[in-house]
Design an enzyme around this catalytic site. Structure first.
Site, PDB file in Angstrom:
ATOM      1  N   CYS A 113      19.890   5.115  42.601  1.00 19.63           N
ATOM      2  CA  CYS A 113      18.551   4.697  43.053  1.00 19.63           C
ATOM      3  C   CYS A 113      17.981   5.621  44.123  1.00 19.63           C
ATOM      4  O   CYS A 113      16.776   5.614  44.384  1.00 19.63           O
ATOM      5  CB  CYS A 113      18.589   3.275  43.588  1.00 19.63           C
ATOM      6  SG  CYS A 113      19.251   2.096  42.414  1.00 19.63           S
ATOM      7  N   HIS A 253      12.487   1.509  48.073  1.00 21.02           N
ATOM      8  CA  HIS A 253      13.047   1.301  46.734  1.00 21.02           C
ATOM      9  C   HIS A 253      12.830  -0.159  46.348  1.00 21.02           C
ATOM     10  O   HIS A 253      13.071  -1.069  47.142  1.00 21.02           O
ATOM     11  CB  HIS A 253      14.540   1.644  46.767  1.00 21.02           C
ATOM     12  CG  HIS A 253      15.261   1.241  45.521  1.00 21.02           C
ATOM     13  ND1 HIS A 253      14.772   1.515  44.263  1.00 21.02           N
ATOM     14  CD2 HIS A 253      16.433   0.568  45.338  1.00 21.02           C
ATOM     15  CE1 HIS A 253      15.618   1.044  43.359  1.00 21.02           C
ATOM     16  NE2 HIS A 253      16.625   0.462  43.986  1.00 21.02           N
ATOM     17  N   ASN A 283      14.002  -3.578  39.054  1.00 20.78           N
ATOM     18  CA  ASN A 283      14.624  -2.420  39.712  1.00 20.78           C
ATOM     19  C   ASN A 283      14.754  -1.275  38.698  1.00 20.78           C
ATOM     20  O   ASN A 283      15.566  -1.345  37.783  1.00 20.78           O
ATOM     21  CB  ASN A 283      15.997  -2.855  40.241  1.00 20.78           C
ATOM     22  CG  ASN A 283      16.746  -1.735  40.941  1.00 20.78           C
ATOM     23  OD1 ASN A 283      16.355  -0.569  40.872  1.00 20.78           O
ATOM     24  ND2 ASN A 283      17.834  -2.086  41.605  1.00 20.78           N
TER      25      ASN A 283
HETATM   26  O1  UT7 Z   1      19.238  -0.762  43.431  1.00 16.47           O
HETATM   27  C1  UT7 Z   1      20.500  -0.636  44.017  1.00 16.47           C
HETATM   28  C2  UT7 Z   1      20.699  -1.595  45.092  1.00 16.47           C
HETATM   29  N1  UT7 Z   1      20.796  -2.924  44.581  1.00 16.47           N
HETATM   30  C3  UT7 Z   1      20.448  -3.891  45.369  1.00 16.47           C
HETATM   31  O2  UT7 Z   1      20.024  -3.661  46.453  1.00 16.47           O
HETATM   32  C4  UT7 Z   1      20.684  -5.326  44.907  1.00 16.47           C
HETATM   33  C5  UT7 Z   1      21.182  -6.141  46.059  1.00 16.47           C
HETATM   34  N2  UT7 Z   1      21.496  -7.523  45.740  1.00 16.47           N
HETATM   35  C6  UT7 Z   1      20.576  -8.445  45.363  1.00 16.47           C
HETATM   36  O3  UT7 Z   1      19.421  -8.143  45.159  1.00 16.47           O
HETATM   37  C7  UT7 Z   1      21.014  -9.895  45.289  1.00 16.47           C
HETATM   38  O4  UT7 Z   1      22.310 -10.002  45.809  1.00 16.47           O
HETATM   39  C8  UT7 Z   1      20.988 -10.482  43.849  1.00 16.47           C
HETATM   40  C9  UT7 Z   1      19.557 -10.689  43.408  1.00 16.47           C
HETATM   41  C10 UT7 Z   1      21.696  -9.549  42.906  1.00 16.47           C
HETATM   42  C11 UT7 Z   1      21.684 -11.844  43.816  1.00 16.47           C
HETATM   43  O5  UT7 Z   1      21.075 -12.725  44.744  1.00 16.47           O
HETATM   44  P1  UT7 Z   1      21.995 -13.557  45.755  1.00 16.47           P
HETATM   45  O6  UT7 Z   1      21.092 -14.413  46.538  1.00 16.47           O
HETATM   46  O7  UT7 Z   1      22.843 -12.566  46.500  1.00 16.47           O
HETATM   47  O8  UT7 Z   1      22.821 -14.452  44.785  1.00 16.47           O
HETATM   48  P2  UT7 Z   1      24.419 -14.499  44.582  1.00 16.47           P
HETATM   49  O9  UT7 Z   1      24.894 -13.286  43.874  1.00 16.47           O
HETATM   50  O10 UT7 Z   1      25.065 -14.872  45.872  1.00 16.47           O
HETATM   51  O11 UT7 Z   1      24.541 -15.718  43.610  1.00 16.47           O
HETATM   52  C12 UT7 Z   1      24.158 -17.059  44.006  1.00 16.47           C
HETATM   53  C13 UT7 Z   1      24.336 -17.984  42.830  1.00 16.47           C
HETATM   54  C14 UT7 Z   1      25.674 -17.863  42.130  1.00 16.47           C
HETATM   55  O12 UT7 Z   1      26.069 -19.157  41.721  1.00 16.47           O
HETATM   56  P3  UT7 Z   1      27.182 -19.976  42.574  1.00 16.47           P
HETATM   57  O13 UT7 Z   1      28.395 -19.117  42.557  1.00 16.47           O
HETATM   58  O14 UT7 Z   1      26.578 -20.109  43.944  1.00 16.47           O
HETATM   59  O15 UT7 Z   1      27.280 -21.254  41.819  1.00 16.47           O
HETATM   60  C15 UT7 Z   1      25.377 -17.036  40.914  1.00 16.47           C
HETATM   61  O16 UT7 Z   1      26.244 -17.311  39.847  1.00 16.47           O
HETATM   62  O17 UT7 Z   1      23.350 -17.675  41.837  1.00 16.47           O
HETATM   63  C16 UT7 Z   1      23.986 -17.511  40.577  1.00 16.47           C
HETATM   64  N3  UT7 Z   1      23.225 -16.569  39.772  1.00 16.47           N
HETATM   65  C17 UT7 Z   1      22.204 -16.925  38.992  1.00 16.47           C
HETATM   66  N4  UT7 Z   1      21.648 -18.113  38.732  1.00 16.47           N
HETATM   67  C18 UT7 Z   1      20.601 -18.124  37.899  1.00 16.47           C
HETATM   68  C19 UT7 Z   1      23.394 -15.204  39.701  1.00 16.47           C
HETATM   69  N5  UT7 Z   1      22.478 -14.700  38.872  1.00 16.47           N
HETATM   70  C20 UT7 Z   1      21.724 -15.731  38.423  1.00 16.47           C
HETATM   71  C21 UT7 Z   1      20.646 -15.817  37.544  1.00 16.47           C
HETATM   72  N6  UT7 Z   1      20.108 -17.035  37.324  1.00 16.47           N
HETATM   73  N7  UT7 Z   1      20.097 -14.745  36.943  1.00 16.47           N
END
Ligand code: UT7
Length: 326
Positions: A113, A253, A283
């Protein structure tokens, strides 16, 4: 010393749109979750018969057209990407041929990225030393080709597209004022594609299981992203003696609206000066900043002499920033 001035911008994106409603039918997710956690509403996705160069080439052509420059005047073509048409030859050579850059060198650059910022850094240095006069720097990605569409935590995030700039050696004060670039390979495991390289080639057996998809530890990545984007933005501003209050446009980004908001707050970028289009593209990795820059530019929103801050973060880890006087 010469300054690298942006003489034109362009973008090329797929026609096909995948909305959050489409994802609700594909995986266990909801428009509500995706919007609240990422700010993304839709993304552009390439079709099966489209590849990276199908977007990189029109992006470069549009940037050259805006600059009023013939391909034969280009000395260097850089394509920043982790999803080239083929592992070799480099996709930049396909672009070089298509734009008629018969006198140019061409190479691909892999910094995920942050690739577009790295590309600007390389081009700027080569312009300053006099090695080249005119370069085309393209950030392009078709991440949909390496995304697992049965896996909700990564599939909803990414989109495809390309953005390009033409950089020319100039004498004035308009152009790239500074670039900062960093990396930390000890955190490479946070976002990677473990299968498909020489360590674990994509064999038939592996293709049936792990298809060489992107993996990301979202939560840890999020925290490092906010800190790194803010730090490197401050670094380049300090280097140029500019305060965040004087930044006219901040183009971070576009990975996640919550990251963009958190970085803007940390930097204290004045209200309304941060450009956001993550809701329409998701993204797009190396393409996200040049696509955003081209949108702002073509909409006539950047005035001559304004200060534009770009800042990116991605796999590697890599991160970087650049300040431009428009
Ligand atoms: O471009 C390169 C750099 N990349 C980035 O900067 C990305 C950085 N990270 C992020 O943007 C975020 O961490 C994400 C958008 C990827 C995820 O958001 P989050 O608030 O960190 O969620 P999480 O990974 O902690 O997941 C929370 C919950 C989980 O369920 P449990 O374990 O709490 O029951 C996931 O399984 O959300 C669940 N989950 C979803 N639920 C519905 C993960 N993906 C989804 C989804 N729909 N698509």
């Amino acid at each position: 010393m010469k300054i690298a001035r942006i003489a034109g911008t362009g973008r090329g994106v797929p026609d096909k749109v995948l909305t959050n409603a489409d994802f609700e039918r594909m995986v266990d997710t909801s428009d509500e979750w995706i919007t609240a956690r990422t700010g993304i509403k839709e993304r552009r996705i390439s079709s099966d018969d489209e590849a990276l160069s199908d977007f990189a080439i029109p992006a470069a052509q549009r940037a050259l057209e805006m600059a009023g420059i013939e391909g034969s005047s280009v000395d260097l073509v850089i394509v920043a990407t982790v999803t080239p048409d083929t592992s070799f030859p480099a996709t930049s050579t396909q672009v070089q041929d298509a734009i008629g850059a018969v006198n140019a060198a061409a190479f691909d650059l892999s910094a995920a990225c942050t690739g577009f910022i790295y590309g600007l850094g390389v081009a700027e240095s080569m312009i300053q030393t006099g090695a080249v006069e005119t370069t085309v720097v393209i950030g392009a990605e078709v991440l949909s080709k390496i995304v697992d569409y049965t896996e909700r935590s990564t599939s909803v995030l990414f989109g495809d597209g390309a953005g390009a700039v033409v950089l020319r050696a100039d004498e004035g004060e308009r152009g790239l004022l500074g670039v900062a670039m960093h990396s930390d390979g000890s955190l490479g495991h946070l976002i990677d594609r473990p299968v498909g390289g020489s360590r674990r080639p994509l064999t038939k057996e592996r293709a049936d299981g792990d298809r060489g998809y992107i993996r990301m530890r979202g939560n840890e990545t999020f925290r490092v992203a906010v800190r790194s984007l803010a730090d490197v933005s401050n670094e380049v501003l300090d280097k140029c003696g500019v305060s965040p209050a004087n930044v006219d446009w901040f183009i971070p980004h576009q990975a996640n609206l919550r990251i963009i908001d958190a970085v803007g707050q940390r930097l204290e970028i004045p209200e309304g000066r941060t450009y956001v289009n993550v809701e329409r593209y998701g993204n797009t990795s190396a393409a996200s900043i040049p696509i955003a820059l081209d949108e702002l530019n073509r909409d006539g929103k950047i005035a001559e002499g304004q200060l534009v801050l770009l800042s990116a973060f991605g796999s590697g880890l890599t991160w970087g920033a650049s300040l431009i006087r428009w």
